[in-house]
Design a protein around this motif. Structure first.
Motif, PDB file in Angstrom:
ATOM      1  N   PHE A 126       5.086  24.686 -41.499  1.00 10.70           N
ATOM      2  CA  PHE A 126       4.008  25.044 -40.577  1.00 10.70           C
ATOM      3  C   PHE A 126       2.657  24.996 -41.291  1.00 10.70           C
ATOM      4  CE2 PHE A 126       7.759  27.122 -38.714  1.00 10.70           C
ATOM      5  CZ  PHE A 126       7.682  26.628 -37.420  1.00 10.70           C
ATOM      6  N   THR A 127       2.613  25.491 -42.538  1.00 12.22           N
ATOM      7  CA  THR A 127       1.336  25.510 -43.248  1.00 12.22           C
ATOM      8  C   THR A 127       0.831  24.101 -43.526  1.00 12.22           C
ATOM      9  OG1 THR A 127       2.543  25.745 -45.339  1.00 12.22           O
ATOM     10  CG2 THR A 127       1.678  27.762 -44.324  1.00 12.22           C
ATOM     11  N   ARG A 128       1.716  23.190 -43.914  1.00 17.06           N
ATOM     12  CA  ARG A 128       1.280  21.820 -44.185  1.00 17.06           C
ATOM     13  C   ARG A 128       0.786  21.158 -42.891  1.00 17.06           C
ATOM     14  NH1 ARG A 128       5.545  19.779 -46.835  1.00 17.06           N
ATOM     15  NH2 ARG A 128       4.692  19.967 -48.942  1.00 17.06           N
ATOM     16  N   THR A 129       1.472  21.429 -41.780  1.00 18.03           N
ATOM     17  CA  THR A 129       1.034  20.889 -40.494  1.00 18.03           C
ATOM     18  C   THR A 129      -0.338  21.443 -40.118  1.00 18.03           C
ATOM     19  OG1 THR A 129       3.347  20.709 -39.777  1.00 18.03           O
ATOM     20  CG2 THR A 129       1.657  20.620 -38.062  1.00 18.03           C
ATOM     21  N   ARG A 130      -0.526  22.739 -40.287  1.00 12.15           N
ATOM     22  CA  ARG A 130      -1.824  23.371 -40.005  1.00 12.15           C
ATOM     23  C   ARG A 130      -2.942  22.757 -40.841  1.00 12.15           C
ATOM     24  NH1 ARG A 130      -2.056  28.897 -42.764  1.00 12.15           N
ATOM     25  NH2 ARG A 130      -2.292  27.421 -44.499  1.00 12.15           N
ATOM     26  N   ASP A 131      -2.678  22.531 -42.116  1.00 14.45           N
ATOM     27  CA  ASP A 131      -3.715  22.067 -43.030  1.00 14.45           C
ATOM     28  C   ASP A 131      -4.042  20.585 -42.865  1.00 14.45           C
ATOM     29  OD1 ASP A 131      -3.862  24.617 -44.141  1.00 14.45           O
ATOM     30  OD2 ASP A 131      -2.407  24.151 -45.725  1.00 14.45           O
ATOM     31  N   GLY A 159      12.625  17.147 -43.982  1.00 17.93           N
ATOM     32  CA  GLY A 159      13.478  18.146 -43.345  1.00 17.93           C
ATOM     33  C   GLY A 159      14.884  17.641 -43.102  1.00 17.93           C
ATOM     34  N   ASP A 160      15.483  18.091 -41.987  1.00 15.59           N
ATOM     35  CA  ASP A 160      16.875  17.742 -41.704  1.00 15.59           C
ATOM     36  C   ASP A 160      17.032  16.580 -40.745  1.00 15.59           C
ATOM     37  OD1 ASP A 160      16.040  18.969 -39.388  1.00 15.59           O
ATOM     38  OD2 ASP A 160      17.593  20.523 -39.381  1.00 15.59           O
ATOM     39  N   GLN A 164       9.417  13.935 -38.664  1.00 14.08           N
ATOM     40  CA  GLN A 164       9.612  15.376 -38.542  1.00 14.08           C
ATOM     41  C   GLN A 164       8.656  16.079 -39.505  1.00 14.08           C
ATOM     42  OE1 GLN A 164      13.165  17.100 -40.321  1.00 14.08           O
ATOM     43  NE2 GLN A 164      13.432  18.456 -38.566  1.00 14.08           N
ATOM     44  N   PRO A 165       7.625  16.772 -38.998  1.00 17.66           N
ATOM     45  CA  PRO A 165       6.725  17.509 -39.889  1.00 17.66           C
ATOM     46  C   PRO A 165       7.503  18.562 -40.695  1.00 17.66           C
ATOM     47  CG  PRO A 165       5.799  17.356 -37.678  1.00 17.66           C
ATOM     48  CD  PRO A 165       7.226  16.896 -37.588  1.00 17.66           C
ATOM     49  N   HIS A 166       7.055  18.784 -41.937  1.00 14.97           N
ATOM     50  CA  HIS A 166       7.720  19.711 -42.850  1.00 14.97           C
ATOM     51  C   HIS A 166       6.759  20.844 -43.182  1.00 14.97           C
ATOM     52  CE1 HIS A 166       9.237  21.046 -46.872  1.00 14.97           C
ATOM     53  NE2 HIS A 166      10.403  20.860 -46.301  1.00 14.97           N
ATOM     54  N   THR A 210       9.001  14.784 -33.836  1.00 16.99           N
ATOM     55  CA  THR A 210       9.909  15.900 -33.552  1.00 16.99           C
ATOM     56  C   THR A 210       9.238  17.244 -33.844  1.00 16.99           C
ATOM     57  OG1 THR A 210      10.972  16.305 -35.696  1.00 16.99           O
ATOM     58  CG2 THR A 210      11.721  14.383 -34.437  1.00 16.99           C
ATOM     59  N   ASP A 211       9.945  18.311 -33.535  1.00 17.78           N
ATOM     60  CA  ASP A 211       9.478  19.648 -33.849  1.00 17.78           C
ATOM     61  C   ASP A 211       9.440  19.850 -35.366  1.00 17.78           C
ATOM     62  OD1 ASP A 211      12.213  19.316 -33.726  1.00 17.78           O
ATOM     63  OD2 ASP A 211      12.649  21.313 -32.980  1.00 17.78           O
ATOM     64  N   ILE A 212       8.741  20.883 -35.810  1.00 19.51           N
ATOM     65  CA  ILE A 212       8.498  21.134 -37.233  1.00 19.51           C
ATOM     66  C   ILE A 212       9.742  21.705 -37.903  1.00 19.51           C
ATOM     67  CG2 ILE A 212       7.130  22.512 -38.873  1.00 19.51           C
ATOM     68  CD1 ILE A 212       4.863  22.453 -36.782  1.00 19.51           C
ATOM     69  N   TYR A 213      10.039  21.206 -39.113  1.00 19.03           N
ATOM     70  CA  TYR A 213      11.091  21.788 -39.931  1.00 19.03           C
ATOM     71  C   TYR A 213      10.484  22.934 -40.742  1.00 19.03           C
ATOM     72  CZ  TYR A 213      14.920  22.199 -43.289  1.00 19.03           C
ATOM     73  OH  TYR A 213      15.948  22.670 -44.058  1.00 19.03           O
ATOM     74  N   PRO A 214      10.936  24.188 -40.540  1.00 20.97           N
ATOM     75  CA  PRO A 214      10.245  25.332 -41.150  1.00 20.97           C
ATOM     76  C   PRO A 214      10.545  25.559 -42.620  1.00 20.97           C
ATOM     77  CG  PRO A 214      12.115  26.082 -39.849  1.00 20.97           C
ATOM     78  CD  PRO A 214      12.013  24.598 -39.636  1.00 20.97           C
ATOM     79  N   ALA A 215      11.711  25.121 -43.088  1.00 28.75           N
ATOM     80  CA  ALA A 215      12.143  25.408 -44.469  1.00 28.75           C
ATOM     81  C   ALA A 215      12.028  26.894 -44.744  1.00 28.75           C
ATOM     82  CB  ALA A 215      11.342  24.574 -45.469  1.00 28.75           C
ATOM     83  N   ARG A 216      11.182  27.272 -45.705  1.00 27.74           N
ATOM     84  CA  ARG A 216      11.083  28.668 -46.141  1.00 27.74           C
ATOM     85  C   ARG A 216      10.134  29.496 -45.281  1.00 27.74           C
ATOM     86  NH1 ARG A 216       8.506  25.144 -49.491  1.00 27.74           N
ATOM     87  NH2 ARG A 216       6.252  25.375 -49.696  1.00 27.74           N
TER      88      ARG A 216
END
Length: 462
Positions: free
Chosen positions: A365-370, A442-443, A361-363, A388-394
């Motif tokens: 959006f910015t980390r995934t983008r980078d 993430g969760d 699960q990617p954690h 899985t879909d991205i865990y957005p956190a903050r």
């Protein structure tokens, strides 16, 4: 920060793994502790049983009367709290003493000798190992950890007579710049948190500044793979370490039958036949760093050897749920491409040619983008990935940034699935697995208990 001048402490974000350790510290000081968190969880429920008063609605009316006196209440918050938080506005407008979690930890490193562990990867396990080594020794330690230890079932250890405090030094939001370590490990320095730092150069500069904060008479111990610029003060001893070379390193490594044993080489005295309690190869590096700090603090050879084999690990760090000849299932917090690469390499080394599948699960959006291409490169070392879909956190969503951009970069011939995190249990029911690992911060880990039961039933494990 004692009961003499603080009567109450209020935590905004009380359930965070770092915040909750401070909740436990102030409870141990006998002051009234209350706070807010967005949702209830096992950790917040445990804190309430220990004496904290926590609620789950951002509503200033729910702040207890004991925390409404600005002269006697300390407010501690996590950087993850949004700027528009109503309770934070109440405290700001009321003139309360408001501090970041890292600022409070910084005060503790001025009151005690701080043994701090910094780095992009490996710091939670290394910090927990260090705390366990000292807690089991005649030295003792206080500890604020970034995970729940298997040995103690907590992220906080108290030893009032020990001069040492073990702290995980977090680079997020430049938090570790508040610390004043006596001695510090730097495990790694791979660019991360670029939403905060902007550039890799700024990220690396933050580590250089951190090294300047180590106190004269203390020590800096850097992993040979960490490419950082150092600015240590005069009187700070400088060492390096790694698995196979450096001032601290391992020799005569023996891996087999689910065990890892090695000899620890140190300028402060070698220790033969050290066995890892959690036998994954990355823990050789983590263990070398922890033993180095333990030696600096004065733990003996026999104390270190005995404690290393009894170290039970940390929740979500190579956390084995099932381990049989037919199926291995574990969870790991790895959420950066280099962490994932190291996790996969460790499993390959220990489990040889067995088929390896990861649920990732990617954690953020910015980390995934980078780092989406780097994520795909690391995940392509697997036999199969369930993405899985991205865990957005903050964070709020970013246009065009989804797990699909990682999926599209994966090795074309590998088995792969793209799904919602809620679909994972169903996918596991339908598949066949050998070594299965859950990766991410993430969760997705919330599904581990259900997956464990599915695998037990599928493979008839009693």
């Amino acid at each position: 920060m004692t009961a003499e001048n603080i009567h109450s402490v209020y935590f905004v974000g009380a359930g965070g793994i770092g915040m909750s350790a401070l909740v436990r510290y102030f409870l141990s000081q006998g002051v009234h502790v209350a706070g807010y968190d967005r949702t209830t969880c096992e950790l917040t429920e445990q804190l309430c049983r220990e004496g904290a008063c926590i609620h789950y609605e951002d509503n200033p009316a729910l702040i207890p009367d004991t925390c409404r006196n600005a002269h006697h209440t300390l407010v501690i918050y996590t950087p993850a709290i949004p700027a528009e938080h109503k309770e934070m506005a109440f405290f700001r407008e009321g003139g309360f003493n408001i501090r970041k979690r890292a600022e409070v930890l910084g005060v503790l490193t001025r009151q005690m000798k701080g043994l701090c562990v910094a780095g992009t990867h490996g710091k939670t396990t290394t910090t927990a190992m260090t705390a366990h080594l000292l807690h089991q020794s005649h030295v003792g330690c206080n500890a604020f950890l970034g995970g729940i230890t298997k040995n103690y079932g907590t992220n906080y250890l108290l030893a009032p007579k020990s001069p040492y405090v073990v702290i995980e030094a977090d680079e997020f939001d430049r938090s570790f710049h508040h610390l004043r370590p006596f001695a510090s490990i730097i495990t790694s320095a791979d660019a991360d948190h670029l939403d905060i730092y902007g550039t890799e150069e700024a990220y690396m500069e933050s580590f250089a500044h951190y090294t300047s904060l180590i106190q004269p008479g203390g020590a800096l111990i850097v992993h040979r793979g960490a490419q950082i610029q150092e600015r240590v003060q005069e009187g700070v001893r400088r060492y390096d370490y790694s698995r196979s070379e450096g001032d601290f390193h391992a020799e005569n490594i023996r891996i087999g039958d689910g065990r890892i044993v090695f000899d620890f080489v140190s300028p402060m005295g070698n220790i033969a036949n050290v066995e890892l309690g959690v036998p994954v190869s990355i823990n050789i590096d983590n263990g070398i760093a922890a033993m180095a700090l333990a030696q600096i603090a004065g733990a003996t050879e026999e104390e270190i050897r005995t404690a290393m084999i009894t170290f039970g690990g940390v929740d979500r760090r190579f956390d084995f749920k099932l381990k049989t000849d037919r199926i291995v299932f574990l969870s790991d917090y790895a959420h950066h491409p280099e962490e994932i690469r190291q996790s996969i390499a460790s499993l390959r080394e220990v489990f040889g040619g067995r088929r390896l599948t990861a649920i990732f699960q990617p954690h953020l959006f910015t980390r995934t983008r980078d780092f989406y291409k780097d994520f795909a490169k690391s995940l392509s070392q697997l036999d199969e990935v369930i993405l899985t879909d991205i865990y957005p956190a903050r964070e709020k969503p970013l246009p065009g940034v989804t797990s699909q951009i990682i999926y599209d970069e994966l090795r074309p011939d590998m088995e792969r699935v793209l799904c919602k995190v809620t679909d994972v249990p169903t996918i596991i029911e339908q598949g066949d697995y050998d070594v299965l690992i859950v990766l991410g911060a993430g969760d997705v880990d919330n599904h581990c208990a259900q997956i464990t039961q599915i695998l037990k039933k599928k493979y008839a494990i009693g």
